[in-house]
Design a protein around this motif. Structure first.
Motif, PDB file in Angstrom:
ATOM      1  N   GLY A   1       0.824  -1.205   0.000  1.00  0.00           N
ATOM      2  CA  GLY A   1       0.000   0.000   0.000  1.00  0.00           C
ATOM      3  C   GLY A   1       0.855   1.250   0.000  1.00  0.00           C
ATOM      4  O   GLY A   1       0.622   2.199  -0.752  1.00  0.00           O
ATOM      5  N   MET A   2       1.923   1.248   0.828  1.00  0.00           N
ATOM      6  CA  MET A   2       2.805   2.416   0.900  1.00  0.00           C
ATOM      7  C   MET A   2       3.506   2.637  -0.440  1.00  0.00           C
ATOM      8  O   MET A   2       3.640   3.783  -0.893  1.00  0.00           O
ATOM      9  N   ILE A   3       3.949   1.548  -1.070  1.00  0.00           N
ATOM     10  CA  ILE A   3       4.621   1.685  -2.364  1.00  0.00           C
ATOM     11  C   ILE A   3       3.666   2.278  -3.395  1.00  0.00           C
ATOM     12  O   ILE A   3       4.021   3.191  -4.151  1.00  0.00           O
ATOM     13  N   LEU A   4       2.418   1.766  -3.413  1.00  0.00           N
ATOM     14  CA  LEU A   4       1.442   2.270  -4.373  1.00  0.00           C
ATOM     15  C   LEU A   4       1.164   3.755  -4.136  1.00  0.00           C
ATOM     16  O   LEU A   4       1.070   4.537  -5.090  1.00  0.00           O
ATOM     17  N   ILE A   5       1.026   4.152  -2.873  1.00  0.00           N
ATOM     18  CA  ILE A   5       0.803   5.570  -2.577  1.00  0.00           C
ATOM     19  C   ILE A   5       1.987   6.396  -3.068  1.00  0.00           C
ATOM     20  O   ILE A   5       1.831   7.434  -3.716  1.00  0.00           O
ATOM     21  N   PHE A   6       3.201   5.893  -2.758  1.00  0.00           N
ATOM     22  CA  PHE A   6       4.424   6.597  -3.133  1.00  0.00           C
ATOM     23  C   PHE A   6       4.486   6.823  -4.648  1.00  0.00           C
ATOM     24  O   PHE A   6       4.689   7.954  -5.111  1.00  0.00           O
ATOM     25  N   ILE A   7       4.259   5.749  -5.411  1.00  0.00           N
ATOM     26  CA  ILE A   7       4.404   5.869  -6.868  1.00  0.00           C
ATOM     27  C   ILE A   7       3.212   6.594  -7.507  1.00  0.00           C
ATOM     28  O   ILE A   7       3.372   7.600  -8.198  1.00  0.00           O
ATOM     29  N   PHE A   8       2.008   6.077  -7.263  1.00  0.00           N
ATOM     30  CA  PHE A   8       0.863   6.549  -8.042  1.00  0.00           C
ATOM     31  C   PHE A   8       0.155   7.761  -7.455  1.00  0.00           C
ATOM     32  O   PHE A   8      -0.506   8.501  -8.172  1.00  0.00           O
ATOM     33  N   ALA A   9       0.281   7.971  -6.132  1.00  0.00           N
ATOM     34  CA  ALA A   9      -0.412   9.112  -5.559  1.00  0.00           C
ATOM     35  C   ALA A   9       0.529  10.293  -5.345  1.00  0.00           C
ATOM     36  O   ALA A   9       0.195  11.426  -5.658  1.00  0.00           O
ATOM     37  N   LEU A  10       1.759  10.021  -4.838  1.00  0.00           N
ATOM     38  CA  LEU A  10       2.638  11.134  -4.503  1.00  0.00           C
ATOM     39  C   LEU A  10       3.510  11.558  -5.680  1.00  0.00           C
ATOM     40  O   LEU A  10       3.657  12.749  -5.946  1.00  0.00           O
ATOM     41  N   LYS A  11       4.099  10.577  -6.390  1.00  0.00           N
ATOM     42  CA  LYS A  11       5.004  10.946  -7.475  1.00  0.00           C
ATOM     43  C   LYS A  11       4.231  11.256  -8.760  1.00  0.00           C
ATOM     44  O   LYS A  11       4.397  12.316  -9.355  1.00  0.00           O
ATOM     45  N   LEU A  12       3.398  10.320  -9.204  1.00  0.00           N
ATOM     46  CA  LEU A  12       2.695  10.527 -10.476  1.00  0.00           C
ATOM     47  C   LEU A  12       1.418  11.362 -10.307  1.00  0.00           C
ATOM     48  O   LEU A  12       0.902  11.907 -11.282  1.00  0.00           O
ATOM     49  N   LYS A  13       0.893  11.383  -9.096  1.00  0.00           N
ATOM     50  CA  LYS A  13      -0.330  12.129  -8.768  1.00  0.00           C
ATOM     51  C   LYS A  13      -1.530  11.708  -9.618  1.00  0.00           C
ATOM     52  O   LYS A  13      -2.367  12.528  -9.990  1.00  0.00           O
ATOM     53  N   TRP A  14      -1.601  10.411  -9.956  1.00  0.00           N
ATOM     54  CA  TRP A  14      -2.740   9.922 -10.727  1.00  0.00           C
ATOM     55  C   TRP A  14      -3.950   9.662  -9.849  1.00  0.00           C
ATOM     56  O   TRP A  14      -5.081   9.777 -10.283  1.00  0.00           O
TER      57      TRP A  14
END
Lengths: 318, 297
Positions: A150-163
């Motif tokens: 979950g943390m990895i997904l947040i990091f990549i898709f929510a924080l970095k890519l902001k999708w």
């Protein structure tokens, strides 16, 4: 069939009674006093007032009397009231359970579809590089803790890519719309689904390998059917029967996994409610949740058995 | 022609391989299991030898070096209170791995006792013990573990105890199933007919036959226990600060700005959990292939 279901339910009754006893004892083991938890630390604590409130909540009665009262209420659908807010626990659960079911439902859907497809491909290409790659993916899936995923997904898709948004169920301050809701659902749903995907994949693979060399598959091929029809109509139809049992077990694991995923993504379901009740020592809410979780498992097991005997007439329910 | 004959003779005279030798050979040929074994030994080594490998303390704060990105001094950077992340990961390995081992030992002991009694005695005893097992299995394990851990108060020892006391049902079921089939076999009947006591039959005659499946179950059990401990500590109900565990290191990194800007604080402990669990799962898979070739999964 009906007698089978009825008998299964009857067998469950003593288990249910045992469960209520365990849950009740657990809630009583909780350290910390519910009354003290309600009083803020800077108000003077009057011993009489505390006693009075304990009396009102019935906390001064012998344990078996408390259990009897609680069980009596339970039969009437009364799960008690939250020590924190005074809200009925049954209502708290009913208002929050749709969110949890939505999360579990989408995860189950993703994991079954992905798992069955990947598992079948893996079996058809047994011992190929693809098969090894998928097996490795499967092992990784069951080895990564879901909260880390979950943390990895947040990091990549929510924080970095902001999708996708990082948390919640809908954007605060906007009207409810399905598109917005689904955007919030995507990451937690995926985080919860991936572990299950690898389990479905491994079972499907093993199960397809079991039937792929059976006579009826060879016959189907000999009749000149296309490979797709052979796989979809003949192989999978039989291979997926054992996979059904896995769905039953999965419901249990999904339910537990939802606790963690809801906490990370602040998804307002009953798992999040449970975790905050744990930190607040709100035992009626905890008891209510644990009971619901046990019922979910019982019903999931029952459904699995029923569906299993229905899709596979070879299994006699005796 | 002559060489073929010679090799036949060699084969005929050499001692037949025992089942264990065959199993050992199958296990050591299993590439993933070997990878798992080597990785696990490395993990155990760095956690045991932690004081020799790093000059830092896992607990003492260093407020001059807070939230530093990885440098030559701190290979994996420092956490919110200036502690070296790599050091904490080494020390955390001690906690996480020992919680896995201890809790599985507890659950194995309970599971084997309950399972063998139920399977050997059968009848009402079996009925009662299996209903008890069903009852414990009716709770999603994580939910009941969280509840009991909260009730007992969070600590390392309670985490071991809770996980051990609540994960035995699957082992009990496995052992019971094996006992049910084995107790009807000729060698057990023979032992019974010459008056061997129940305890001796259970432990000397039946139990050794169940060891291979128990070994596989226990290996996967350790992996599962490590995951459960991580989840508990992540929720703040397991290992408590300042003692590091991989799970509670992730807990400390839950805020979005740490998640976004300081990945060195949470990526390494998460990867360590994954690596430890993965290598144990690989070993379990290798053991299953070696000891129990009939199983399909």
């Amino acid at each position: 069939m009906t007698t089978y279901i009825l008998r299964r339910i009857l067998i469950s009754l003593p288990i249910i009674l045992g469960i209520t006893i365990i849950v009740f004892l657990l809630a009583n083991m909780m350290p910390g006093d519910a009354v003290l938890a309600m009083i803020s630390s800077d108000t003077p604590m009057e011993a009489d007032l505390i006693k009075l409130r304990q009396g009102q909540l019935g906390l001064d009665l012998p344990l078996y009397v408390q259990y009897g009262r609680w069980l009596g209420n339970l039969v009437h659908g009364n799960l008690g009231f939250s020590f924190q807010t005074g809200e009925p626990v049954a209502r708290m659960i009913v208002t929050r359970i749709p969110a949890t079911l939505e999360l579990m439902g989408i995860s189950l859907l993703i994991s079954i579809i992905l798992g069955v497809i990947l598992g079948t491909v893996s079996a058809l290409k047994q011992y190929s590089a693809l098969d090894y790659g998928l097996t490795l993916f499967g092992f990784t899936g069951i080895s990564i803790p879901d909260f880390f995923l979950g943390m990895i997904l947040i990091f990549i898709f929510a924080l970095k890519l902001k999708w996708f948004p990082t948390s919640g169920m809908v954007t605060a301050g906007t009207d409810f719309s399905w598109g917005d809701n689904l955007r919030h659902l995507f990451l937690p749903g995926l985080a919860l689904a991936l572990v299950r995907t690898s389990v479905f994949m491994r079972y499907t693979r093993a199960s397809v390998l079991e039937v792929i060399n059976d006579d009826y598959v060879r016959t189907a091929r000999a009749k000149g059917m296309t490979e797709f029809v052979v796989i979809a109509r003949h192989v999978l139809r039989n291979a997926l029967i054992p996979v059904i049992t896995v769905i039953g077990v999965s419901l249990t694991v999904l339910f537990a996994g939802a606790v963690i995923i809801e906490t990370i993504f602040q998804w307002p379901g009953i798992g999040l409610m449970f975790i905050s009740a744990i930190s607040l020592r709100d035992s009626p809410v905890i008891m209510g949740y644990v009971l619901v979780s046990a019922f979910v498992v019982l019903i999931a097991n029952l459904l699995t058995d029923v569906v299993y005997s229905w899709v596979d007439p070879r299994i006699r329910y005796e | 022609m002559t060489t073929a004959a010679a090799s036949t003779i060699v084969l005929a005279t050499s001692k037949p391989e025992s089942l264990w030798t065959k199993a050992r050979r199958r296990f050591f040929r299993h590439k993933l299991a070997m990878f798992g074994l080597v990785t696990l030994f490395l993990l155990i080594f760095v956690s045991v030898a932690a004081p020799l490998l790093t000059p830092y303390s896992p607990i003492t704060l260093d407020l001059r070096a807070m939230r530093k990105a990885p440098t030559a001094l701190h290979w994996l950077g420092t956490d919110g209170t200036g502690r070296d992340v790599l050091t904490r990961i080494f020390y955390a390995g001690r906690i996480s791995l020992s919680v896995g081992l201890v809790s599985v030992s507890i659950s194995m002991l309970i599971g084997i006792i309950i399972g063998s009694i139920a399977g050997y005695k059968g009848g009402k005893v079996d009925m009662f013990l299996m209903r008890l097992t069903d009852m414990f299995m009716t709770f999603p394990s994580l939910v009941i573990i969280i509840t009991v851990a909260a009730a007992m108060g969070p600590s390392v020892y309670n985490a071991m105890l809770v996980i051990g006391l609540l994960t035995w049902p699957s082992i009990a079921r496995l052992v019971r199933g094996q006992f049910l089939t084995l107790r009807e076999q000729q060698f057990v009947r023979a032992a019974r007919s010459i008056g061997v006591s129940d305890w001796e039959i259970i432990f000397k005659h039946i139990f050794p036959n169940t060891i291979s499946s128990i070994a596989v179950a226990v290996t996967f059990g350790v992996a599962n226990a490590i995951l459960l401990e991580a989840s508990l500590s992540f929720l703040g109900l397991g290992v408590q600060a300042p003692t590091p565990s991989w799970g509670n290191m992730l807990r400390d990194a839950q805020s979005l700005n740490i998640l976004e800007d300081m990945p060195w604080m949470w990526l390494p402990p998460g990867l360590m959990i994954g690596l430890a669990v993965l290598s144990i799962n690989f070993i379990g898979d290798g053991l299953r292939d070696a000891l129990d070739p009939r199983s399909i999964l």
